[in-house]
Motif scaffolding. Structure first.
Motif, short mmCIF file in Angstrom:
data_model
loop_
_atom_site.label_atom_id
_atom_site.label_comp_id
_atom_site.label_asym_id
_atom_site.label_seq_id
_atom_site.Cartn_x
_atom_site.Cartn_y
_atom_site.Cartn_z
N THR A 1 -10.60 -1.33 -1.34
CA THR A 1 -10.18 -0.04 -1.88
C THR A 1 -11.36 0.61 -2.59
N ILE B 1 0.86 -1.17 0.00
CA ILE B 1 0.00 0.00 0.00
C ILE B 1 0.91 1.23 0.00
N ILE C 1 -8.08 -6.52 1.43
CA ILE C 1 -7.92 -5.07 1.36
C ILE C 1 -9.05 -4.52 0.51
N LYS D 1 -7.30 3.94 -3.45
CA LYS D 1 -6.99 4.22 -2.05
C LYS D 1 -7.55 3.10 -1.20
N ALA D 2 -6.69 2.50 -0.39
CA ALA D 2 -7.14 1.45 0.52
C ALA D 2 -8.01 2.07 1.60
N VAL E 1 0.93 -7.93 3.82
CA VAL E 1 0.66 -6.54 3.47
C VAL E 1 1.83 -5.69 3.95
N ILE F 1 -8.71 -2.97 5.95
CA ILE F 1 -7.98 -4.24 5.87
C ILE F 1 -8.54 -5.16 6.93
N LEU G 1 -0.58 -0.88 -4.69
CA LEU G 1 -1.72 0.05 -4.64
C LEU G 1 -1.21 1.48 -4.59
N ASP G 2 -1.68 2.29 -5.52
CA ASP G 2 -1.21 3.68 -5.63
C ASP G 2 -2.37 4.64 -5.46
N SER G 3 -2.34 5.40 -4.36
CA SER G 3 -3.37 6.42 -4.13
C SER G 3 -2.92 7.77 -4.66
N THR H 1 3.13 3.92 3.35
CA THR H 1 2.16 4.99 3.21
C THR H 1 2.70 6.36 3.62
N PHE I 1 2.78 -1.76 4.53
CA PHE I 1 2.41 -0.35 4.55
C PHE I 1 3.63 0.46 4.16
#
Length: 186
Positions: free
Chosen positions: A90, A7, A88, A75-76, A100, A79, A30-32, A104, A102
């Motif tokens: 999103t 994440i 997860i 965006k997550a 997982v 969890i 995962l890309d926010s 972040t 993080f």
């Protein structure tokens, strides 16, 4: 199910995804699009004379994808622990992973909601970080932390290295032996 879900796709997360995917692990990145590196001008990253933060982030994501990491924009939101790992949720779907990570940056609230312990940060303006050991493990089995959110310096070279270190430790655990990724000139 992914072996490893990461994440955060800044230097730490993309580096973790690069090592994980190159090792043949099914990897989700995962890309926010919230990396603080996106606002940086960088002249202190080994091997790079100078680069914009957005370019460094884009190159890192492309490197991870080159080796098979699946990059998902989203965006997550939550969890949950499952029998086989984690689910997860999103804003772009649900994903399952055994581990997982993080990565972040400044954001630790989602990890806290998942039960990860925090501690005071030591970097200027970073008040809270995830409480991870030197390998990146948190108090929640299967949840790891890398980069700024794990309490390492905000400098891109350091967060990228920390992401790689954490990925190597997860890969080693999954493989049951120490993993080394060292290519040789042809």
């Amino acid at each position: 199910m992914y072996d490893i879900a990461i994440i955060g796709a800044g230097p730490s997360g993309a580096s973790a995804a690069l090592f994980s995917a190159k090792a043949g692990k099914k990897t989700l990145l995962l890309d926010s699009d919230q990396s603080i590196t996106k606002k940086a001008w960088i002249e202190n990253h080994y091997g790079v004379m100078e680069i914009t933060g957005p370019d460094l982030v884009d190159i890192g994501k492309k490197q991870a994808e080159k080796f098979g990491a699946e990059l998902v924009q989203g965006k997550a939101a939550s969890i949950q622990k499952t029998n086989q790992g984690f689910r997860i949720e999103t804003d772009n779907g649900e994903f399952e992973a055994k581990h997982v990570v993080f990565a972040t940056g400044l954001f630790v609230d989602l990890a806290e909601k998942a039960g990860v312990k925090t501690k005071p940060g030591t970097e200027p303006r970073i008040k809270t970080v995830l409480d991870a050991d030197q390998n990146g493990k948190t108090n929640v089995d299967g949840i790891w932390a890398a980069g700024t959110c794990a309490g390492v310096s905000v400098h891109t070279i350091i967060t990228a290295g920390d992401g790689a270190k954490v990925a190597i430790n997860i890969i080693s655990e999954l493989n049951g032996e120490r993993y080394v990724d060292h290519d040789v000139l042809k």
